[in-house]
Design a protein around this motif. Sequence first.
Motif, PDB file in Angstrom:
ATOM      1  N   GLN A   1      40.037  23.954  38.078  1.00 19.02           N
ATOM      2  CA  GLN A   1      41.049  24.260  37.090  1.00 19.02           C
ATOM      3  C   GLN A   1      40.500  25.789  36.368  1.00 19.02           C
ATOM      4  O   GLN A   1      39.518  25.856  36.120  1.00 19.02           O
ATOM      5  CB  GLN A   1      41.131  23.185  35.826  1.00 19.02           C
ATOM      6  N   LEU A   2      41.594  26.354  36.246  1.00 18.22           N
ATOM      7  CA  LEU A   2      41.472  27.562  35.681  1.00 18.22           C
ATOM      8  C   LEU A   2      41.734  27.666  34.026  1.00 18.22           C
ATOM      9  O   LEU A   2      42.708  26.968  33.862  1.00 18.22           O
ATOM     10  CB  LEU A   2      42.162  28.835  36.298  1.00 18.22           C
ATOM     11  N   THR A   3      41.092  28.443  33.340  1.00 21.90           N
ATOM     12  CA  THR A   3      41.310  28.646  31.999  1.00 21.90           C
ATOM     13  C   THR A   3      41.634  30.182  31.569  1.00 21.90           C
ATOM     14  O   THR A   3      40.648  30.715  32.021  1.00 21.90           O
ATOM     15  CB  THR A   3      40.399  27.689  31.033  1.00 21.90           C
ATOM     16  N   ALA A   4      42.586  30.313  30.883  1.00 22.85           N
ATOM     17  CA  ALA A   4      42.716  31.912  30.294  1.00 22.85           C
ATOM     18  C   ALA A   4      43.580  31.961  29.144  1.00 22.85           C
ATOM     19  O   ALA A   4      44.320  30.956  28.642  1.00 22.85           O
ATOM     20  CB  ALA A   4      43.288  32.519  31.494  1.00 22.85           C
ATOM     21  N   LYS A   5      43.409  33.012  28.456  1.00 26.17           N
ATOM     22  CA  LYS A   5      44.594  33.326  27.583  1.00 26.17           C
ATOM     23  C   LYS A   5      45.757  33.898  28.094  1.00 26.17           C
ATOM     24  O   LYS A   5      45.675  34.448  29.036  1.00 26.17           O
ATOM     25  CB  LYS A   5      43.803  34.238  26.388  1.00 26.17           C
ATOM     26  N   ALA A   6      46.915  33.993  27.344  1.00 31.62           N
ATOM     27  CA  ALA A   6      47.962  34.537  27.856  1.00 31.62           C
ATOM     28  C   ALA A   6      47.777  35.930  28.084  1.00 31.62           C
ATOM     29  O   ALA A   6      47.116  36.927  27.634  1.00 31.62           O
ATOM     30  CB  ALA A   6      48.997  34.505  26.514  1.00 31.62           C
ATOM     31  N   LEU A   7      48.447  36.369  29.378  1.00 33.02           N
ATOM     32  CA  LEU A   7      48.455  37.871  29.898  1.00 33.02           C
ATOM     33  C   LEU A   7      46.979  38.114  30.514  1.00 33.02           C
ATOM     34  O   LEU A   7      46.851  39.491  30.638  1.00 33.02           O
ATOM     35  CB  LEU A   7      49.088  38.650  28.945  1.00 33.02           C
ATOM     36  N   ASP A   8      45.867  37.390  30.252  1.00 28.41           N
ATOM     37  CA  ASP A   8      44.710  37.828  30.863  1.00 28.41           C
ATOM     38  C   ASP A   8      44.662  37.971  32.400  1.00 28.41           C
ATOM     39  O   ASP A   8      45.417  37.244  33.137  1.00 28.41           O
ATOM     40  CB  ASP A   8      43.574  36.596  30.507  1.00 28.41           C
ATOM     41  N   SER A   9      43.654  38.781  32.653  1.00 26.81           N
ATOM     42  CA  SER A   9      43.429  38.927  34.216  1.00 26.81           C
ATOM     43  C   SER A   9      42.453  37.850  34.495  1.00 26.81           C
ATOM     44  O   SER A   9      41.673  37.587  33.915  1.00 26.81           O
ATOM     45  CB  SER A   9      42.809  40.173  34.321  1.00 26.81           C
ATOM     46  N   ILE A  10      42.801  37.173  35.647  1.00 31.98           N
ATOM     47  CA  ILE A  10      41.875  36.258  36.423  1.00 31.98           C
ATOM     48  C   ILE A  10      41.836  36.623  37.637  1.00 31.98           C
ATOM     49  O   ILE A  10      42.441  36.973  38.247  1.00 31.98           O
ATOM     50  CB  ILE A  10      42.550  34.622  36.030  1.00 31.98           C
ATOM     51  N   TYR A  11      40.277  36.094  38.206  1.00 31.47           N
ATOM     52  CA  TYR A  11      39.910  36.253  39.696  1.00 31.47           C
ATOM     53  C   TYR A  11      39.953  35.169  40.185  1.00 31.47           C
ATOM     54  O   TYR A  11      39.237  34.267  39.794  1.00 31.47           O
ATOM     55  CB  TYR A  11      38.871  37.360  39.703  1.00 31.47           C
ATOM     56  N   VAL A  12      40.675  34.839  41.348  1.00 33.26           N
ATOM     57  CA  VAL A  12      40.897  33.712  42.123  1.00 33.26           C
ATOM     58  C   VAL A  12      40.133  33.860  43.532  1.00 33.26           C
ATOM     59  O   VAL A  12      40.692  34.750  44.166  1.00 33.26           O
ATOM     60  CB  VAL A  12      42.092  33.340  42.446  1.00 33.26           C
ATOM     61  N   SER A  13      39.084  32.934  43.887  1.00 34.59           N
ATOM     62  CA  SER A  13      38.676  33.094  44.973  1.00 34.59           C
ATOM     63  C   SER A  13      39.501  32.060  46.122  1.00 34.59           C
ATOM     64  O   SER A  13      39.929  30.885  45.828  1.00 34.59           O
ATOM     65  CB  SER A  13      37.006  32.535  44.897  1.00 34.59           C
ATOM     66  N   LEU A  14      39.595  32.584  47.309  1.00 37.68           N
ATOM     67  CA  LEU A  14      40.362  31.774  48.345  1.00 37.68           C
ATOM     68  C   LEU A  14      39.910  31.820  49.872  1.00 37.68           C
ATOM     69  O   LEU A  14      39.497  33.129  50.027  1.00 37.68           O
ATOM     70  CB  LEU A  14      42.231  32.122  48.058  1.00 37.68           C
ATOM     71  N   LYS A  15      40.482  31.077  50.509  1.00 30.89           N
ATOM     72  CA  LYS A  15      40.040  31.487  52.017  1.00 30.89           C
ATOM     73  C   LYS A  15      41.585  31.285  52.651  1.00 30.89           C
ATOM     74  O   LYS A  15      42.508  30.415  52.428  1.00 30.89           O
ATOM     75  CB  LYS A  15      39.528  29.993  52.486  1.00 30.89           C
ATOM     76  N   VAL A  16      41.673  32.252  53.721  1.00 29.34           N
ATOM     77  CA  VAL A  16      42.737  32.190  54.567  1.00 29.34           C
ATOM     78  C   VAL A  16      42.213  31.672  55.939  1.00 29.34           C
ATOM     79  O   VAL A  16      41.271  32.224  56.443  1.00 29.34           O
ATOM     80  CB  VAL A  16      43.607  33.568  54.537  1.00 29.34           C
ATOM     81  N   ILE A  17      42.875  30.785  56.581  1.00 33.95           N
ATOM     82  CA  ILE A  17      42.494  30.324  57.947  1.00 33.95           C
ATOM     83  C   ILE A  17      43.830  30.452  59.046  1.00 33.95           C
ATOM     84  O   ILE A  17      44.660  30.201  58.737  1.00 33.95           O
ATOM     85  CB  ILE A  17      42.248  28.790  57.832  1.00 33.95           C
TER      86      ILE A  17
END
Length: 569
Positions: A465-481
């Motif tokens: 689960q991600l948590t942030a304030k409104a309009l914050d920048s968030i970095y998400v880690s993902l995998k593409v298969i």
Amino acid sequence: MLKKVCTKIDDIKQPQKIIAGFLLIWFIINLLQSVFTELAHDEAYYWLYSRKLAWGYFDHPPMVAVLVKLGAAIFNGELGVRFIMLLLGTGTIYLLYLLTRNELSNLSTFLLIASSTIILKSHVGGFLAIPDVPVIFFAALFFYLYKLYLQKDTLLYALLLGIVATAMLYSKYHGVLVLLFTLTSNLRMLRRSSFYIIPVCIVLGMLPHLFWQIENNFPTFAYHLVGRSSPYKIDHTLNYLISQLLIAGPFIGIILFAHSIKRKINGDIFLRAMKYNFYGFFVFFFFMSFKGHTEAHWTAIAFIPVLVLSIKSINESETALLWLRRLFLPVVVIFLVIRVSLVVEILPRGIHVGHEFHHWDDWAQEIKATANGRKVVFNSTFQRPSKYSFYTGGEFAHSLNQLWYRKNQFDVWGYTDSIQGEDIILFRVGKSRDSIFTKAENESYWLMNDFESYDNIPIIIDDGQLTAKALDSIYVSLKVINNRSDNLVFKADTFTAPRYVVSYYNGKRFSPRQYSNLLDFTLAPGDTIQQRIKIIAPEQPGKYSCYISIVNDNLRPGFNGRPVELLVR
């Protein structure tokens, strides 16, 4: 006049001949309706099921596909799709008679109710090739066998109950409620050694379907248990309550429900099962209305115990019989008008009773002519590719399902890979380059050469689960298969170069989409790439599902993977 006819029917000493004649008329009416009525959208979808038989499908277990396949082997066209359903529907009415005949002092009462109750005519004994028809038939047969099993404890009855229960579950998952409510009404059955044949049959019989679910990541269970959930609206509950009366008559429904509630069971074990199923179904789906829209016909099985419980009490009530006779003609006339409107357009254009039954054969031919040899693809609909394929004799059609629609069987079949690099015609697009106009539906379309789509490329988001304030920048880690058999090539300098598209869903609507830079990498078959991307939190606080899709500039976001939850403070 009607009272005199009913009296004459009741005076006849051979009720079996009356029932046989009634069932014959019932069957002929539905047979003619089947021949002259185009397929409903869902029927065409199930016909597509039948062309690729499997142990399971995205929306339903496989019984409907098997029955359609059997009918299509006997007859062509719409009749072939519906023929076995006609037999089962007629058989259900006969089973209802068998379940109630000991309660009947007047045969005319059964005929009046059967002829006047909308749910009996449409879903219980109707002509449509839908899963409700077999599940209700097998539920009625289950109740009949259960009644015999209560009278005589034999291995044969237990075995038959196990087989029929399995067939019921293979028709529609609602059958599990019949098993649950029937067992809880009579826990003493657990003392019978023969009883354990029933669950053994069910478990062994359902194993192939379970293996199919496991192999395909439980699509049907996920759809019914999670995918159909939505925020609570009081309209869902009110519509559910009102619809239960409407599909029963509507006014006849009040009579049936009142006398079902009134009926005393006096220690009768079978009637206790009827009471448990009567209350159980309606209460269960009442609570289901709190988690999303509830279709009126989902309780159709419950009308078996409704009829069994109410008919004796109605027989003994002059007031109830009087109102049955008064309501008979208006209900039958309304029903006949609806049935005729499915064949020919006799109702005003603003009334869409028969919309999905008219002109779709011509529509399909116009679509085919417009495609002019291109592969036909639709945006977010399982109905249209199904109708197109049926009315063109099996031509290829596919659906690209976007986030704000839902997944369906086309996602399981995975036709997207087969049309990569093909010239296609894509229908139902927002920014269309052209349109066609038919009596059935107007369709916008886009001619696309060297088609590329990435909606079936898996994306796995590593974060919880991600948590942030409104309009914050968030970095998400993902995998593409790369789950394809050839290289997956993303080039930023091509016209169809894809991007990551981020879509936020708050339970009611999607926020405006966010786009990443163009993707530029190559993956060999089976390879994985790890990436970290920046997204911007929505400006409104709340709980969101964050979907990340791979989309080129011509298409809309699809289901590349499961969402991650984002809490915006």
